[in-house]
Design a protein around this motif. Sequence first.
Motif, PDB file in Angstrom:
ATOM      1  N   PHE A  26      -5.512  -4.512  -7.207  1.00  0.00           N
ATOM      2  CA  PHE A  26      -4.635  -5.309  -6.354  1.00  0.00           C
ATOM      3  C   PHE A  26      -3.492  -4.443  -5.827  1.00  0.00           C
ATOM      4  O   PHE A  26      -3.180  -4.462  -4.635  1.00  0.00           O
ATOM      5  N   GLU A  29      -4.747  -1.924  -3.177  1.00  0.00           N
ATOM      6  CA  GLU A  29      -5.355  -2.473  -1.953  1.00  0.00           C
ATOM      7  C   GLU A  29      -4.408  -3.347  -1.142  1.00  0.00           C
ATOM      8  O   GLU A  29      -4.795  -3.861  -0.091  1.00  0.00           O
ATOM      9  N   THR A  30      -3.180  -3.526  -1.574  1.00  0.00           N
ATOM     10  CA  THR A  30      -2.240  -4.432  -0.921  1.00  0.00           C
ATOM     11  C   THR A  30      -1.084  -3.633  -0.321  1.00  0.00           C
ATOM     12  O   THR A  30      -0.585  -2.708  -0.952  1.00  0.00           O
ATOM     13  N   ASP A  31      -0.682  -4.002   0.883  1.00  0.00           N
ATOM     14  CA  ASP A  31       0.474  -3.364   1.521  1.00  0.00           C
ATOM     15  C   ASP A  31       1.734  -3.970   0.915  1.00  0.00           C
ATOM     16  O   ASP A  31       2.329  -4.897   1.457  1.00  0.00           O
ATOM     17  N   LEU A  32       2.149  -3.457  -0.212  1.00  0.00           N
ATOM     18  CA  LEU A  32       3.234  -4.047  -0.992  1.00  0.00           C
ATOM     19  C   LEU A  32       4.607  -3.833  -0.379  1.00  0.00           C
ATOM     20  O   LEU A  32       5.550  -4.532  -0.728  1.00  0.00           O
ATOM     21  N   VAL A  35       4.734  -7.157   2.189  1.00  0.00           N
ATOM     22  CA  VAL A  35       4.515  -8.549   1.783  1.00  0.00           C
ATOM     23  C   VAL A  35       5.845  -9.165   1.361  1.00  0.00           C
ATOM     24  O   VAL A  35       6.748  -8.458   0.895  1.00  0.00           O
TER      25      VAL A  35
END
Length: 154
Positions: A26, A29-32, A35
Amino acid sequence: MIFGRLDNFDLERASLPEAVLEGLRFLSETDLASVPAGRFDIDGDRIFANVQDGLTRAKDENRPESHRRYLDIQYVVSGAETIGFAPLAKAGPVTEDLAETSDLLFYDVMNDEMPLVLSEGSYAVFYPWDVHRPGCAVSNPGEKVRKVVVKIRL
């Protein structure tokens, strides 16, 4: 406790438990950075993430904590913080028990506390047998930090 860097994920994955790998996937793979802050369900209440924007504080302003039902992956997106940690056996008595409502136990004392600096891209995994003190300043209190805490039910 496990320490690692997300940019080493491919090298570290063979040595990590599957549940931790789910949380790290997670994170990778996430544009933290873009978000919004808040909770993100990865697998309902079994695995979820809390994106947090905050300011570091002096060590004595943060209480040591532990959890009974979840492990934490604490990941720094931007900024840096120090997290103190020790084996749970080194914690003093529980001073606030929120285990039933939020799986959180607080302590006033953590003997033999070791500092761990988490900079951008690094993570630490804390199990229920680890006590930890997150959110502490590396040098000066009040520095901005964006972090994600992935909670994984054991």
